[in-house]
Design an enzyme around this catalytic site. Structure first.
Site, PDB file in Angstrom:
ATOM      1  N   LYS A  62      -7.667  16.599 -51.635  1.00 47.84           N
ATOM      2  CA  LYS A  62      -7.775  16.903 -50.213  1.00 47.84           C
ATOM      3  C   LYS A  62      -6.425  16.970 -49.496  1.00 47.84           C
ATOM      4  O   LYS A  62      -5.523  16.190 -49.766  1.00 47.84           O
ATOM      5  CB  LYS A  62      -8.644  15.851 -49.496  1.00 47.84           C
ATOM      6  N   GLU A 119      -7.387  17.647 -35.854  1.00 46.57           N
ATOM      7  CA  GLU A 119      -8.685  17.015 -35.587  1.00 46.57           C
ATOM      8  C   GLU A 119      -8.573  15.950 -34.508  1.00 46.57           C
ATOM      9  O   GLU A 119      -9.422  15.839 -33.615  1.00 46.57           O
ATOM     10  CB  GLU A 119      -9.236  16.368 -36.862  1.00 46.57           C
ATOM     11  N   ASN A 169       0.817  -1.218   0.000  1.00 51.14           N
ATOM     12  CA  ASN A 169       0.000   0.000   0.000  1.00 51.14           C
ATOM     13  C   ASN A 169       0.851   1.269   0.000  1.00 51.14           C
ATOM     14  O   ASN A 169       0.563   2.217  -0.727  1.00 51.14           O
ATOM     15  CB  ASN A 169      -0.960   0.002   1.193  1.00 51.14           C
ATOM     16  N   SER A 175      -6.770  12.256 -48.672  1.00 51.51           N
ATOM     17  CA  SER A 175      -7.984  11.458 -48.643  1.00 51.51           C
ATOM     18  C   SER A 175      -7.781  10.251 -49.539  1.00 51.51           C
ATOM     19  O   SER A 175      -7.124  10.340 -50.571  1.00 51.51           O
ATOM     20  CB  SER A 175      -9.156  12.296 -49.148  1.00 51.51           C
ATOM     21  N   GLN A 209      -6.412   0.723  -7.466  1.00 53.01           N
ATOM     22  CA  GLN A 209      -5.641   0.178  -8.586  1.00 53.01           C
ATOM     23  C   GLN A 209      -6.125   0.768  -9.921  1.00 53.01           C
ATOM     24  O   GLN A 209      -5.390   0.796 -10.902  1.00 53.01           O
ATOM     25  CB  GLN A 209      -5.790  -1.349  -8.588  1.00 53.01           C
ATOM     26  N   THR A 241     -15.300  37.819 -32.524  1.00 55.55           N
ATOM     27  CA  THR A 241     -16.128  37.409 -31.385  1.00 55.55           C
ATOM     28  C   THR A 241     -17.337  36.748 -32.030  1.00 55.55           C
ATOM     29  O   THR A 241     -17.746  37.140 -33.133  1.00 55.55           O
ATOM     30  CB  THR A 241     -16.577  38.611 -30.521  1.00 55.55           C
ATOM     31  N   HIS A 242     -17.880  35.735 -31.369  1.00 52.94           N
ATOM     32  CA  HIS A 242     -19.010  34.962 -31.939  1.00 52.94           C
ATOM     33  C   HIS A 242     -18.652  34.394 -33.320  1.00 52.94           C
ATOM     34  O   HIS A 242     -19.538  34.183 -34.142  1.00 52.94           O
ATOM     35  CB  HIS A 242     -20.273  35.814 -32.049  1.00 52.94           C
ATOM     36  N   LYS A 264      -4.486   3.842 -12.470  1.00 48.56           N
ATOM     37  CA  LYS A 264      -3.312   3.812 -13.345  1.00 48.56           C
ATOM     38  C   LYS A 264      -3.564   3.971 -14.834  1.00 48.56           C
ATOM     39  O   LYS A 264      -2.991   4.837 -15.489  1.00 48.56           O
ATOM     40  CB  LYS A 264      -2.525   2.527 -13.100  1.00 48.56           C
ATOM     41  N   TYR A 291      -6.630   2.243   2.396  1.00 42.93           N
ATOM     42  CA  TYR A 291      -6.430   1.656   1.071  1.00 42.93           C
ATOM     43  C   TYR A 291      -7.611   0.753   0.705  1.00 42.93           C
ATOM     44  O   TYR A 291      -8.102  -0.015   1.528  1.00 42.93           O
ATOM     45  CB  TYR A 291      -5.137   0.821   1.024  1.00 42.93           C
TER      46      TYR A 291
HETATM   47  N1  ARG Z   1      -1.915  -3.282  -7.382  1.00 46.25           N
HETATM   48  C1  ARG Z   1      -2.243  -2.501  -6.228  1.00 46.25           C
HETATM   49  C2  ARG Z   1      -2.581  -1.068  -6.643  1.00 46.25           C
HETATM   50  O1  ARG Z   1      -2.318  -0.728  -7.743  1.00 46.25           O
HETATM   51  C3  ARG Z   1      -1.070  -2.473  -5.320  1.00 46.25           C
HETATM   52  C4  ARG Z   1      -1.395  -2.538  -3.865  1.00 46.25           C
HETATM   53  C5  ARG Z   1      -2.100  -3.768  -3.519  1.00 46.25           C
HETATM   54  N2  ARG Z   1      -2.301  -3.875  -2.134  1.00 46.25           N
HETATM   55  C6  ARG Z   1      -3.099  -4.817  -1.648  1.00 46.25           C
HETATM   56  N3  ARG Z   1      -3.192  -4.862  -0.411  1.00 46.25           N
HETATM   57  N4  ARG Z   1      -3.763  -5.618  -2.420  1.00 46.25           N
HETATM   58  O2  ARG Z   1      -3.134  -0.294  -5.902  1.00 46.25           O
END
Ligand code: ARG
Length: 457
Positions: free
Chosen positions: A282, A289, A109, A276, A321, A154-155, A324, A316
């Site tokens: 084109k 875009e 953690n 294109s 998780q 503007t606009h 990420k 925690y």
């Molecule tokens: N993979 C977990 C995360 O990204 C790591 C920590 C996991 N801790 C646990 N007690 N399961 O947050």
């Protein structure tokens, strides 16, 4: 080594292993994870929690694991759940029992909180660098065309003439605030959480200040529960990234409009446009875009992490998780967008004749005529209404301001005189000389200031 089967009688279902594993994406944190483990091992030795010899063995093995990962020969395994377990398991494979000591006074953690903070700090560093590159490209384009005039809108209606450089420098300012936002975000990410354990702290005589110094943090966290629970530094990155993408999408939109035949204000370089598959004529602004389109997913990433964190009890929870993939996606999207934009802006050709012509069509100098009357003593509201009538008259007679006779002017106000013909697009721009305005003198000052800013970093 299978993760944590001590108190269980059964193996985990295969689909549960797959569902909970994060190794596919968190392997991206290997450098940060190993840096954290090396610092931790050194600290444990310094505090005589493990021996120097043991720490040395651990550090050597971790370094060679990093090499294996860099060379792409490390065998990551889903069964080992995450990057922490993959590395620890390989460590134990390499050095045996000694490797089992590394996790003393540590939990995954606080380990993941550390990895994420190290990652975000690095991402911020790279983001700021790329923001500044784009600022430089905007500044170069502005300087190279510093005398060119275009219609300001503007606009999306032609409003008043402005210098093209003035318009571009508006984006410079937005990016400058983006840089500041990422600096602020760094302050909050720059807090070392290791030593918080699972949530309550650890019962060993650890040295957290030493860890902070080893890992380049300027502060340590003050509350172990907060340290393993919060991800507000991730949210701040996502928020700052969303705002930056919003700015880029506005620039994208203008580049798309300006490169159309309808505007014709700029030409994007061939290397930054695509053709294109069907229409041979084109030349499409796909980069701009896509940037406009990708802004949506970065906003989505911000909302995803905000929603994940909402109402999550301390400390925690495995929900965390989920911080990420969306973060990695925003970092990748923002960095690549900034990168490609710098090239696109740097190679764009501005068409000054076209933009000037656009200011000469229509009645873009109407405000200047009103200001002219104000200078002769007419109250602004009245001047506004007089010129409104004049514009109506000119439209009905299909004449430009220049083509109206002095009698026609005078029939709207006795204050009009022959000097009304000296009002031009250039005099209009030049007159707006209050600080921050579009007068060449002001824009020159802005350009110089902008140059100092990008060169001082
Ligand atoms: N993979 C977990 C995360 O990204 C790591 C920590 C996991 N801790 C646990 N007690 N399961 O947050």
């Amino acid at each position: 080594m299978k993760p944590l089967r001590g108190r269980f009688r059964k193996e985990v279902e295969k689909k549960v292993v797959e569902y909970t594993a994060s190794i596919d994406f968190d392997k991206r944190l290997y450098k940060h994870d190993i840096a954290g483990s090396i610092a931790h091992a050194r600290m444990l030795a310094k505090q005589a929690i493990i021996s120097n010899k043991e720490a040395e063995l651990i550090v050597m093995a971790l370094t060679s694991i990093r090499d294996e990962m860099e060379q792409g020969i490390f065998a990551f395994s889903d069964d080992l759940e995450d990057v922490h377990m993959n590395i620890e398991s390989r460590l134990i494979e390499k050095v045996g029992e000694v490797g089992q000591k590394l996790h003393t006074a540590r939990s995954r953690n606080d380990q993941i909180a550390l990895d994420m903070r190290l990652y975000v700090k690095e991402a911020i560093y790279n983001t700021i660098e790329k923001l500044i590159e784009l600022q430089k490209a905007l500044l170069d384009l502005a300087e190279a065309n510093k005398d060119e005039i275009m219609p300001g809108y503007t606009h999306l209606q032609r409003a008043q003439p402005v210098l093209f450089a003035h318009h571009l420098l508006a984006y410079f300012e937005m990016l400058r605030r983006d840089v500041e936002r990422f600096h602020d975000c760094r302050k909050h990410a720059d807090v070392m959480p290791l030593g918080s354990g699972a949530l309550a702290g650890v019962p060993y005589p650890i040295d957290r200040e030493f860890l902070a110094r080893e890992l380049g943090f300027s502060q340590i966290s003050e509350n172990s529960i907060d340290a393993v629970s919060d991800r507000d530094f991730v949210i701040e990155y996502q928020a700052a990234a969303s705002i930056a993408m919003m700015h880029l999408s506005r620039l994208a939109e203008e580049l798309i409009l300006w490169s159309s035949a309808e505007f014709g204000f700029i030409e994007l370089d061939d290397a930054y446009t695509t053709g294109s598959s069907l229409m041979p004529q084109k030349k499409n602004p796909d980069v701009a875009e896509l940037a406009r389109g990708k802004t949506g997913r970065v906003y989505g990433n911000l909302l995803a992490i905000l929603t994940t964190m909402k109402a999550l009890p301390l400390s925690y929870n495995r929900d965390l998780q989920e911080d990420k993939e969306s973060l990695f996606d925003s970092v990748d999207t923002l960095l690549s967008t900034l990168d490609v934009f710098a090239g696109m802006v740097r190679t764009a050709k501005m068409k000054g004749d076209k933009t000037r012509r656009a200011t000469e069509e229509g009645y873009i100098l109407a405000t200047d005529l009103a200001d002219y009357l104000v200078k002769k003593g007419v109250p602004f509201r009245e001047a506004h209404s007089i010129v409104g009538g004049l514009v109506q008259h000119a439209i009905e007679n299909e004449k430009s301001f220049k083509e109206l006779g002095i009698d026609e002017y005078k029939s709207f106000s006795q204050y009009f005189d022959n000097d009304v013909y000296s009002i031009t697009v250039d005099s209009s721009v030049k007159a707006r000389n209050a600080v921050g305005g579009t007068a060449p003198e002001q824009v020159k000052r802005q350009l110089a200031r902008a140059r100092t800013i990008v060169e001082s970093v």
